[in-house]
Design a protein around this motif. Structure first.
Motif, mmCIF file in Angstrom:
data_model
loop_
_atom_site.group_PDB
_atom_site.id
_atom_site.type_symbol
_atom_site.label_atom_id
_atom_site.label_comp_id
_atom_site.label_asym_id
_atom_site.label_seq_id
_atom_site.Cartn_x
_atom_site.Cartn_y
_atom_site.Cartn_z
ATOM 1 N N SER A 102 0.812 -1.217 0.000
ATOM 2 C CA SER A 102 0.000 0.000 0.000
ATOM 3 C C SER A 102 0.845 1.267 0.000
ATOM 4 O O SER A 102 0.380 2.317 -0.415
ATOM 5 C CB SER A 102 -0.955 -0.001 1.182
ATOM 6 N N GLU A 103 2.071 1.178 0.490
ATOM 7 C CA GLU A 103 2.997 2.309 0.459
ATOM 8 C C GLU A 103 4.050 1.984 -0.591
ATOM 9 O O GLU A 103 4.566 0.865 -0.621
ATOM 10 C CB GLU A 103 3.658 2.513 1.813
ATOM 11 N N SER A 104 4.377 2.933 -1.428
ATOM 12 C CA SER A 104 5.265 2.646 -2.555
ATOM 13 C C SER A 104 6.647 2.152 -2.144
ATOM 14 O O SER A 104 7.276 1.407 -2.880
ATOM 15 C CB SER A 104 5.417 3.884 -3.431
ATOM 16 N N HIS A 105 7.107 2.503 -0.962
ATOM 17 C CA HIS A 105 8.464 2.137 -0.561
ATOM 18 C C HIS A 105 8.528 0.940 0.395
ATOM 19 O O HIS A 105 9.608 0.572 0.835
ATOM 20 C CB HIS A 105 9.163 3.347 0.061
ATOM 21 N N ILE A 106 7.388 0.335 0.703
ATOM 22 C CA ILE A 106 7.358 -0.819 1.616
ATOM 23 C C ILE A 106 6.535 -1.936 0.993
ATOM 24 O O ILE A 106 5.458 -1.701 0.460
ATOM 25 C CB ILE A 106 6.760 -0.422 2.979
ATOM 26 N N HIS A 145 3.927 -12.610 2.024
ATOM 27 C CA HIS A 145 3.116 -13.635 2.684
ATOM 28 C C HIS A 145 3.885 -14.410 3.748
ATOM 29 O O HIS A 145 3.281 -14.962 4.655
ATOM 30 C CB HIS A 145 2.531 -14.603 1.650
ATOM 31 N N ASP A 146 5.207 -14.452 3.642
ATOM 32 C CA ASP A 146 5.990 -15.184 4.643
ATOM 33 C C ASP A 146 6.168 -14.391 5.935
ATOM 34 O O ASP A 146 6.814 -14.836 6.867
ATOM 35 C CB ASP A 146 7.343 -15.601 4.078
ATOM 36 N N GLY A 147 5.604 -13.168 5.985
ATOM 37 C CA GLY A 147 5.690 -12.334 7.175
ATOM 38 C C GLY A 147 6.808 -11.306 7.134
ATOM 39 O O GLY A 147 6.879 -10.444 7.999
ATOM 40 N N SER A 148 7.680 -11.376 6.148
ATOM 41 C CA SER A 148 8.773 -10.415 6.065
ATOM 42 C C SER A 148 8.269 -9.094 5.470
ATOM 43 O O SER A 148 7.280 -9.061 4.742
ATOM 44 C CB SER A 148 9.924 -10.973 5.222
ATOM 45 N N ALA A 149 8.960 -8.013 5.830
ATOM 46 C CA ALA A 149 8.627 -6.691 5.323
ATOM 47 C C ALA A 149 9.921 -6.023 4.883
ATOM 48 O O ALA A 149 10.943 -6.099 5.576
ATOM 49 C CB ALA A 149 7.936 -5.867 6.399
ATOM 50 N N TRP A 150 9.863 -5.371 3.729
ATOM 51 C CA TRP A 150 11.055 -4.825 3.098
ATOM 52 C C TRP A 150 10.842 -3.380 2.670
ATOM 53 O O TRP A 150 9.769 -3.017 2.230
ATOM 54 C CB TRP A 150 11.421 -5.675 1.883
ATOM 55 N N GLN A 151 11.916 -2.588 2.799
ATOM 56 C CA GLN A 151 11.947 -1.218 2.306
ATOM 57 C C GLN A 151 12.575 -1.248 0.920
ATOM 58 O O GLN A 151 13.636 -1.845 0.739
ATOM 59 C CB GLN A 151 12.843 -0.343 3.182
ATOM 60 N N ILE A 152 11.964 -0.621 -0.015
ATOM 61 C CA ILE A 152 12.471 -0.572 -1.382
ATOM 62 C C ILE A 152 13.350 0.657 -1.546
ATOM 63 O O ILE A 152 12.982 1.756 -1.108
ATOM 64 C CB ILE A 152 11.301 -0.560 -2.380
ATOM 65 N N PHE A 153 14.492 0.482 -2.176
ATOM 66 C CA PHE A 153 15.407 1.592 -2.407
ATOM 67 C C PHE A 153 14.682 2.674 -3.208
ATOM 68 O O PHE A 153 14.023 2.374 -4.207
ATOM 69 C CB PHE A 153 16.655 1.113 -3.151
ATOM 70 N N PRO A 154 14.767 3.943 -2.773
ATOM 71 C CA PRO A 154 14.027 5.014 -3.445
ATOM 72 C C PRO A 154 14.253 5.088 -4.957
ATOM 73 O O PRO A 154 13.328 5.390 -5.708
ATOM 74 C CB PRO A 154 14.532 6.287 -2.755
ATOM 75 N N VAL A 190 14.629 -5.045 -7.658
ATOM 76 C CA VAL A 190 14.703 -3.872 -6.794
ATOM 77 C C VAL A 190 15.575 -4.202 -5.596
ATOM 78 O O VAL A 190 15.553 -5.321 -5.084
ATOM 79 C CB VAL A 190 13.306 -3.371 -6.335
ATOM 80 N N ARG A 191 16.344 -3.218 -5.171
ATOM 81 C CA ARG A 191 17.183 -3.382 -3.985
ATOM 82 C C ARG A 191 16.329 -3.107 -2.755
ATOM 83 O O ARG A 191 15.524 -2.176 -2.749
ATOM 84 C CB ARG A 191 18.361 -2.425 -4.047
ATOM 85 N N VAL A 192 16.510 -3.925 -1.725
ATOM 86 C CA VAL A 192 15.706 -3.791 -0.510
ATOM 87 C C VAL A 192 16.560 -3.993 0.738
ATOM 88 O O VAL A 192 17.632 -4.587 0.686
ATOM 89 C CB VAL A 192 14.517 -4.790 -0.495
ATOM 90 N N ARG A 193 16.017 -3.486 1.827
ATOM 91 C CA ARG A 193 16.557 -3.712 3.179
ATOM 92 C C ARG A 193 15.384 -4.115 4.059
ATOM 93 O O ARG A 193 14.252 -3.696 3.813
ATOM 94 C CB ARG A 193 17.163 -2.429 3.755
ATOM 95 N N ARG A 228 25.722 7.364 0.777
ATOM 96 C CA ARG A 228 25.695 6.500 -0.420
ATOM 97 C C ARG A 228 24.366 6.621 -1.150
ATOM 98 O O ARG A 228 24.311 6.630 -2.375
ATOM 99 C CB ARG A 228 25.959 5.047 -0.033
ATOM 100 N N THR A 229 23.290 6.699 -0.392
ATOM 101 C CA THR A 229 21.966 6.825 -0.996
ATOM 102 C C THR A 229 21.862 8.126 -1.798
ATOM 103 O O THR A 229 21.425 8.127 -2.941
ATOM 104 C CB THR A 229 20.872 6.780 0.087
ATOM 105 N N LYS A 230 22.296 9.227 -1.205
ATOM 106 C CA LYS A 230 22.264 10.522 -1.894
ATOM 107 C C LYS A 230 23.100 10.481 -3.169
ATOM 108 O O LYS A 230 22.686 10.988 -4.206
ATOM 109 C CB LYS A 230 22.751 11.629 -0.964
ATOM 110 N N LYS A 231 24.275 9.881 -3.071
ATOM 111 C CA LYS A 231 25.170 9.816 -4.220
ATOM 112 C C LYS A 231 24.518 9.026 -5.370
ATOM 113 O O LYS A 231 24.536 9.464 -6.524
ATOM 114 C CB LYS A 231 26.496 9.175 -3.829
#
Length: 83
Positions: free
Chosen positions: A7-11, A15-24, A62-65, A75-78
């Motif tokens: 529902s949020e573009s960056h998260i 189904h396995d219960g994991s949640a990930w942040q998507i690199f901007p 997509v890269r995720v954390r 590094r993200t800004k660069k």
């Protein structure tokens, strides 16, 4: 893995219960994701992310954390400045 919630573009929650942040800089790759989109999670050796989610339908990546981890600010800004 199937998407449980995106529902949020960056998260994305899986189904396995994991949640990930998507690199901007990769969010545009997620615009076509549907609840039926099949994703595979891979551990990667990258300066910015620990993992990648790969769409098995079209091969986009997509890269995720894990949710809650901070992106390395300089590094993200660069990377975002480079386009």
């Amino acid at each position: 893995m199937k998407i449980l919630e995106h529902s949020e573009s960056h998260i994305v929650k899986m189904h396995d219960g994991s949640a990930w942040q998507i690199f901007p800089g990769d969010i545009d790759q997620t615009l076509t994701w549907l609840p039926t989109t099949e994703l595979r999670l891979f551990e990667i050796n990258d300066d910015i992310a620990s993992h990648a989610l790969i769409n098995t339908d079209d091969g986009t990546r997509v890269r995720v954390r894990p949710l809650g981890e901070r992106w390395p600010e300089e590094r993200t800004k660069k990377i975002l400045r480079q386009g």
